[in-house]
Enzyme design. Structure first.
Site, PDB file in Angstrom:
ATOM      1  N   GLY A 153       0.824  -1.218   0.000  1.00 36.97           N
ATOM      2  CA  GLY A 153       0.000   0.000   0.000  1.00 36.97           C
ATOM      3  C   GLY A 153       0.851   1.257   0.000  1.00 36.97           C
TER       4      GLY A 153
ATOM      5  N   GLY B 118      -0.618   4.969  -0.940  1.00 36.93           N
ATOM      6  CA  GLY B 118      -1.680   5.585  -0.147  1.00 36.93           C
ATOM      7  C   GLY B 118      -1.182   6.762   0.680  1.00 36.93           C
ATOM      8  CD  GLN B 119      -3.502  10.500   5.118  1.00 35.47           C
ATOM      9  OE1 GLN B 119      -4.054   9.582   5.706  1.00 35.47           O
ATOM     10  NE2 GLN B 119      -3.552  11.744   5.549  1.00 35.47           N
TER      11      GLN B 119
ATOM     12  CG  ASN C 237      -4.742  -8.410  -5.331  1.00 38.62           C
ATOM     13  OD1 ASN C 237      -5.036  -8.070  -4.183  1.00 38.62           O
ATOM     14  ND2 ASN C 237      -5.632  -8.894  -6.181  1.00 38.62           N
TER      15      ASN C 237
ATOM     16  CE1 TYR D 241      -9.630   1.626   8.625  1.00 37.48           C
ATOM     17  CE2 TYR D 241     -10.396   2.891  10.514  1.00 37.48           C
ATOM     18  CZ  TYR D 241      -9.402   2.559   9.615  1.00 37.48           C
ATOM     19  OH  TYR D 241      -8.177   3.168   9.715  1.00 37.48           O
TER      20      TYR D 241
ATOM     21  CE  LYS E  45      -7.160  -0.425  10.439  1.00 39.12           C
ATOM     22  NZ  LYS E  45      -5.983  -0.931   9.694  1.00 39.12           N
TER      23      LYS E  45
ATOM     24  CB  ILE F 163      -2.690  10.640   9.585  1.00 36.23           C
ATOM     25  CG1 ILE F 163      -2.462   9.613  10.696  1.00 36.23           C
ATOM     26  CG2 ILE F 163      -1.359  11.134   9.045  1.00 36.23           C
ATOM     27  CD1 ILE F 163      -1.763   8.370  10.248  1.00 36.23           C
TER      28      ILE F 163
HETATM   29  C1  AKB Z   1     -10.526   7.222   9.319  1.00 30.84           C
HETATM   30  O1  AKB Z   1     -11.039   8.312   9.608  1.00 30.84           O
HETATM   31  O2  AKB Z   1     -11.149   6.249   8.884  1.00 30.84           O
HETATM   32  C2  AKB Z   1      -9.040   7.046   9.565  1.00 30.84           C
HETATM   33  C3  AKB Z   1      -8.771   6.540  10.942  1.00 30.84           C
HETATM   34  C4  AKB Z   1      -8.934   7.405  12.116  1.00 30.84           C
HETATM   35  O3  AKB Z   1      -8.398   5.406  11.084  1.00 30.84           O
HETATM   36  N1  AKB Z   1      -8.372   8.301   9.362  1.00 30.84           N
END
Ligand code: AKB
Length: 316
Positions: free
Chosen positions: A8, A11-12, A53, A142, A146, A172
């Site tokens: 990755g 990415g940012q 990938n 998400y 995590k 970030i």
């Molecule tokens: C998001 O906002 O999804 C990310 C994070 C805080 O993990 N920047």
């Protein structure tokens, strides 16, 4: 010298982490794995690159073998708000890339860094000065990926000695590669509007506090946790880290110190607001401070001044 693979790297975080890691470990020792454009400037000239990938384990394994990789930075993820719109994709990328990296790491004896996030917390978590070890019942896909990442990474360490380490990143803020689809992204987008002299429409309510961090501190966290003395680590996956906590009004006031005519209005995005409302207001990062000397350098004032100076420079 470490031999690093970044998954990755366009990415940012990846686009800046690759520059930082190459400056520390040498260009040829950092392989940038990429899947999708846009490609940062000089991406293909700055050092080794490989198309990967992350959902194909064999592709990761063959690059690890080819370059004798001993450390994997796994940055593949679909950020919170985007993953809520496509939960299957969020799950597949978040969990698929992680499991592939862990399995390859087990086979080739690599260390693995997979960032966690403030998204790993939920509404039942204590909101202020959120402790390192606390309730984690996130309500986003998400966040669920995590928490799973934290637990399974610890499992690989405890059962097979795989050197997994991680931090829970806050939002970030950076001026190189824009983020996409995160709940904290307003704190980046606002600067691009401010510098263009345009009004910013904020998707989150005044009074919505979240932890944030300027990119140079985030890069230091990613490097320093992987360099930390293992014998001092009581925790591994994943450490609370923070640099500042603010709401949209505080950020607006800070930008106005530089650009007094800057305007902001509110148009609340219900999805982003509900995610932000379920996340902490501020983290307690004392375990990171005690176990591996974590210390952020930028606060709201210094980050804002630096962001605006950098964006102004780019405008020229
Ligand atoms: C998001 O906002 O999804 C990310 C994070 C805080 O993990 N920047």
């Amino acid at each position: 010298m470490k031999k690093i693979l970044i998954i990755g790297s366009t990415g940012q975080i990846g686009s800046e982490l690759s520059i930082k890691l190459r400056s520390i470990y040498g260009e040829s020792n950092v392989v940038c794995g990429y899947f999708a454009p846009p490609f940062p400037e000089n991406f293909f000239e700055a050092g080794p690159t490989e198309e990967i990938n992350a959902l194909e384990k064999e592709q990761i394994a063959s690059v690890v073998k080819k370059y004798n990789i001993d450390t994997i930075y796994n940055l593949a993820a679909i950020l919170s708000a985007t993953a809520e719109k496509n939960p299957k994709l969020g799950w597949d990328v978040g969990v698929g890339s992680l499991m592939n990296c862990l399995d390859v790491a087990k086979e080739y004896k690599c260390s693995v860094f997979t960032p966690s996030s403030i998204g790993a917390f939920g509404p039942e978590t204590p909101r202020d000065k959120t402790p390192q070890d606390t309730i984690q019942r996130p309500k986003t896909v998400y966040g669920i990926t995590k928490v799973l990442g934290e637990l399974i990474s610890d499992y690989y360490f405890q059962h097979w000695g795989i050197d997994t380490r991680s931090v829970r990143f806050p939002g970030i803020i950076s001026n190189l590669t824009p983020p996409g689809g995160g709940t904290t992204d307003y704190a980046v987008e606002i600067f691009y509007k401010a510098i263009k002299g345009e009004k910013f429409v904020c998707p989150l309510k005044a009074g919505t506090f979240m932890d944030m961090m300027y990119m140079p501190d985030a890069l230091d966290a990613a490097v320093n946790i992987m360099e930390a003395d293992a014998s001092k680590l009581i925790h591994r996956n994943a450490f609370n880290v923070t640099a500042m906590s603010f709401d949209p009004e505080m950020l607006l006031a800070e930008i106005r110190k530089h650009l007094p005519n800057f305007q902001m209005t509110y148009e609340i995005d219900p999805l982003k607001q509900s995610i932000a409302d379920s996340w902490p207001n501020s983290l307690d990062d004392s375990c990171a401070k005690n176990e591996w000397n974590w210390q952020s350098k930028f606060n709201l004032e210094t980050m804002t001044a630096d962001m605006l100076a950098n964006l102004r420079e780019k405008q020229k």
